[in-house]
Design an enzyme around this catalytic site. Structure first.
Site, mmCIF file in Angstrom:
data_model
loop_
_atom_site.group_PDB
_atom_site.id
_atom_site.type_symbol
_atom_site.label_atom_id
_atom_site.label_comp_id
_atom_site.label_asym_id
_atom_site.label_seq_id
_atom_site.Cartn_x
_atom_site.Cartn_y
_atom_site.Cartn_z
ATOM 1 N N CYS A 12 -8.854 23.343 12.758
ATOM 2 C CA CYS A 12 -8.844 22.620 11.483
ATOM 3 C C CYS A 12 -9.814 23.240 10.491
ATOM 4 O O CYS A 12 -11.039 23.183 10.653
ATOM 5 C CB CYS A 12 -9.199 21.153 11.721
ATOM 6 S SG CYS A 12 -9.172 20.153 10.222
ATOM 7 N N CYS B 164 -6.546 11.195 12.908
ATOM 8 C CA CYS B 164 -6.811 11.816 11.601
ATOM 9 C C CYS B 164 -6.523 10.808 10.499
ATOM 10 O O CYS B 164 -5.642 10.994 9.658
ATOM 11 C CB CYS B 164 -5.947 13.073 11.450
ATOM 12 S SG CYS B 164 -6.411 14.126 10.060
ATOM 13 N N GLU C 90 12.318 4.086 11.289
ATOM 14 C CA GLU C 90 11.772 4.952 10.248
ATOM 15 C C GLU C 90 11.784 4.262 8.892
ATOM 16 O O GLU C 90 10.830 4.354 8.114
ATOM 17 C CB GLU C 90 12.565 6.264 10.182
ATOM 18 C CG GLU C 90 12.317 7.201 11.342
ATOM 19 C CD GLU C 90 10.898 7.738 11.364
ATOM 20 O OE1 GLU C 90 10.380 8.103 10.297
ATOM 21 O OE2 GLU C 90 10.304 7.775 12.450
#
Length: 343
Positions: free
Chosen positions: A216, A200, A45
């Site tokens: 969406c 996306c 991360e």
């Protein structure tokens, strides 16, 4: 406004759809996946912040090979960590990584806290990173909101708030929390990341392949790339400096940067504000001018000129002479490392 719609009405379908899509079409083979080891998830991360997966892969595996446990990383020197990080950029991440490992070792007996709230007490772990670790490793029902997820949720909700505003970002956090499914938190969290990274995308979203297209609102409005909204633009500056590349008998003179500021803690050639100051450091020497380097940092563009010489023993700025074969042990900024290797 669209974002004021009650997310729970959307949450059940949205969460199930993301989870099902991730199971069939998401990423499953990245080296930090399929593990509940918080050390490995945390390391990935941190490395993935503002850095692409393809760049991170090699660094991640080298870090784990050198420091397989958080206590191993905690016992390392900061200089060693910075040297292994060299080229990955955003070096404050490496300093925070080292500080966090030491905190986990010293304050928690080498075991990461098992909640997002506890993880946020550690150096360098913000809300979204803490949530990702907690969701992946401990199954905690908590929202993440990194750049990819802001984009996915901003479009699904047609979120009109300006994310340059902390109040708008807080509203999006609340909506992200309301959208959480009741189970499968690890797969849901990974699914949001995968959607943002592969479908996306920022400039060319592939709406035809998106599993949440029917839900969406931005796509229904016909303008998905308008979201998320962030009007504050970064005003870039420009900086110009001169390096002295001094080399004698196969050794290069290096100076360590201050503990704060750009390239904090890294080793560079002696750096000067202008050409006159650089030349004055070696009076009487004939210097060779190398092609300038243009290096883009977050807040400014940096133009670096380099003057190269083999100085006399009595005409040397302060610093540390390092044999070329030992340069790999020092944390050098990427453009400097490349220049020396090629020179």
């Amino acid at each position: 406004m669209p974002e004021t719609l009650t997310p729970p009405a959307l949450a059940a379908d949205f969460g199930k759809t993301v989870v099902a899509w991730q199971r069939r079409h998401g990423r499953h083979t990245l080296p930090w996946q399929n593990t509940r080891d918080p050390y490995r998830v945390w390391l990935s991360e941190v490395m993935l912040q503002q850095t692409q997966v393809t760049t991170v892969l090699g660094y991640y595996e080298r870090f784990l090979a050198r420091w397989p446990r958080v206590t191993d990383l905690a016992a390392a020197s900061l200089d060693d960590v910075l040297a292994q990080w060299a080229g990955l950029g955003y070096y404050s991440r490496a300093r925070n990584l080292h500080a966090c490992a030491r905190a986990v070792a010293a304050l928690h007996g080498g075991a990461f806290p098992q909640s997002a709230a506890g993880l946020q007490t550690l150096p360098g772990i913000g809300r979204s990173t803490a949530a990702a670790i907690a969701a992946f490793c401990f199954g905690e029902r908590v929202a993440i909101l990194d750049g990819n997820v802001k984009r996915v949720l901003g479009r699904v909700l047609a979120f009109e708030g300006d994310l340059a505003s902390s109040a708008a970002e807080k509203r999006l956090w609340d909506l992200a929390t309301a959208l959480l499914p009741e189970q499968d938190m690890d797969r849901y969290t990974q699914g949001l990341m995968d959607l943002g990274a592969t479908v996306c995308t920022a400039r060319s979203p592939n709406c035809l392949l998106c599993p949440v297209q029917p839900l969406c609102l931005a796509q229904q409005q016909g303008e998905p790339t308008r979201f998320p909204i962030k009007t504050k633009k970064l005003k870039r500056g420009r900086r110009e400096n001169w390096w002295l590349w001094l080399e004698r008998e196969g050794r290069v003179l290096l100076q360590q940067r201050p503990a704060t500021g750009v390239w904090a803690g890294l080793w560079t050639l002696p750096l000067y504000d202008d050409e006159a100051s650089a030349r004055a450091a070696l009076p009487g020497e004939v210097l060779h001018t190398l092609p300038r380097i243009q290096h883009a940092l977050t807040h400014f563009d940096w133009v670096l000129h380099t003057l190269r010489a083999e100085p006399a023993a009595d005409a040397t700025p302060p610093g540390t002479w390092v044999a070329r074969e030992k340069l790999a042990d020092y944390a050098l900024p990427a453009p400097l490392k490349k220049m020396i290797e090629e020179g």
